[in-house]
Design an enzyme around this catalytic site. Structure first.
Site, PDB file in Angstrom:
ATOM      1  N   GLY A   6       2.921  -7.052   0.071  1.00  0.00           N
ATOM      2  CA  GLY A   6       4.358  -6.536   0.352  1.00  0.00           C
ATOM      3  C   GLY A   6       4.864  -6.341  -1.048  1.00  0.00           C
TER       4      GLY A   6
ATOM      5  N   GLN B 251      11.170  -4.394  -7.322  1.00  0.00           N
ATOM      6  CA  GLN B 251      10.137  -4.734  -8.225  1.00  0.00           C
ATOM      7  C   GLN B 251       9.487  -3.811  -9.027  1.00  0.00           C
ATOM      8  OE1 GLN B 251       8.219  -7.009  -4.206  1.00  0.00           O
ATOM      9  NE2 GLN B 251       7.529  -8.312  -6.088  1.00  0.00           N
TER      10      GLN B 251
ATOM     11  N   CYS C  76       4.095 -14.343  -5.035  1.00  0.00           N
ATOM     12  CA  CYS C  76       4.706 -12.946  -5.137  1.00  0.00           C
ATOM     13  C   CYS C  76       4.175 -12.243  -6.357  1.00  0.00           C
ATOM     14  CB  CYS C  76       6.270 -13.240  -5.785  1.00  0.00           C
ATOM     15  SG  CYS C  76       7.176 -11.796  -5.818  1.00  0.00           S
ATOM     16  N   LEU C  77       4.035 -10.865  -5.990  1.00  0.00           N
ATOM     17  CA  LEU C  77       3.530 -10.010  -6.946  1.00  0.00           C
ATOM     18  C   LEU C  77       4.248  -9.929  -8.371  1.00  0.00           C
ATOM     19  CD1 LEU C  77       2.375  -6.878  -5.013  1.00  0.00           C
ATOM     20  CD2 LEU C  77       0.953  -8.664  -5.732  1.00  0.00           C
TER      21      LEU C  77
ATOM     22  N   HIS D 170      10.610 -12.255   2.919  1.00  0.00           N
ATOM     23  CA  HIS D 170      10.219 -12.046   1.565  1.00  0.00           C
ATOM     24  C   HIS D 170      10.726 -10.939   0.988  1.00  0.00           C
ATOM     25  CE1 HIS D 170       7.913 -13.548  -2.179  1.00  0.00           C
ATOM     26  NE2 HIS D 170       8.193 -12.046  -2.217  1.00  0.00           N
ATOM     27  N   GLU D 171      10.302  -9.774   1.487  1.00  0.00           N
ATOM     28  CA  GLU D 171      10.677  -8.584   0.895  1.00  0.00           C
ATOM     29  C   GLU D 171      12.269  -8.195   1.069  1.00  0.00           C
ATOM     30  OE1 GLU D 171       8.517  -7.362  -1.255  1.00  0.00           O
ATOM     31  OE2 GLU D 171       7.129  -8.492  -0.274  1.00  0.00           O
TER      32      GLU D 171
ATOM     33  N   HIS E  62      14.048  -9.929  -1.585  1.00  0.00           N
ATOM     34  CA  HIS E  62      13.934  -9.078  -2.927  1.00  0.00           C
ATOM     35  C   HIS E  62      15.272  -7.939  -2.863  1.00  0.00           C
ATOM     36  CE1 HIS E  62      10.739 -10.223  -5.375  1.00  0.00           C
ATOM     37  NE2 HIS E  62       9.799 -10.402  -4.161  1.00  0.00           N
TER      38      HIS E  62
END
Length: 167
Positions: free
Chosen positions: A46, A51, A88-89, A130-131, A134
């Site tokens: 994701g 981000q 998380c990325l 999660h997204e 963000h």
């Protein structure tokens, strides 16, 4: 399209609430394509627009069942609770236990501006929540318990286990 740089610290952009998308045009399509390519390039599941430094309510997800695009997503239903390790990325070496809904339904739009409802359970539900966090300026470490650093090998092992579990 293009692979963008993923912001990897607690920059101001990651802490701000994203603005709604009102125009469904080639600029949005390019953003969604770039998010997709960046996510796949980073071997993630994701990625949200903040981000990559864009404060717009758009994100992409692929937990192994194909690409899901979220535009102006709103959680309209949730059921159950699951505690699971999450990463998380933007913070690739951190993991922690996060409680998320077991099932969710999301209202939003597709890339052409058509209203959609997306249903997800377990891993997909976790990724969507999660997204969306963000997009609201919330980072997983804000709600995680037992935050700890992991090696690249451990991250890859967790990712393989999740992909097997999602099938």
């Amino acid at each position: 399209m293009a692979i963008r740089t993923i912001l990897n610290d607690e920059t101001v952009v990651l802490r701000k609430k994203s603005r709604e998308i009102t125009e469904f045009n080639s600029k949005l399509w390019n953003l969604l394509d770039d998010l997709r390519d960046t996510m796949y390039g980073a071997e993630g599941v994701g990625l949200a627009a903040p981000q990559v430094g864009i404060l717009r309510r758009a994100a992409v997800i692929d937990v192994g069942d194909g690409l899901v695009e979220l535009i102006n997503p709103v959680i309209v239903f949730e059921k159950g609770r699951i505690d699971e390790q999450e990463g998380c990325l933007s913070f690739p070496s951190l993991y922690g236990t996060v409680t998320r809904p077991a099932r969710v339904e999301i209202d939003g739009y597709d890339r052409f501006g058509k209203k959609v409802r997306i249903k997800g359970s377990e891993y997909l539900a976790r990724a969507m929540c999660h997204e969306i966090d963000h997009l609201d300026g919330v980072l997983f470490m804000d709600i995680a318990r037992g935050l700890h650093k992991v090696s690249k090998e451990e991250r890859e092992k967790i990712a393989r286990q999740r992909k097997r579990k999602a099938r």
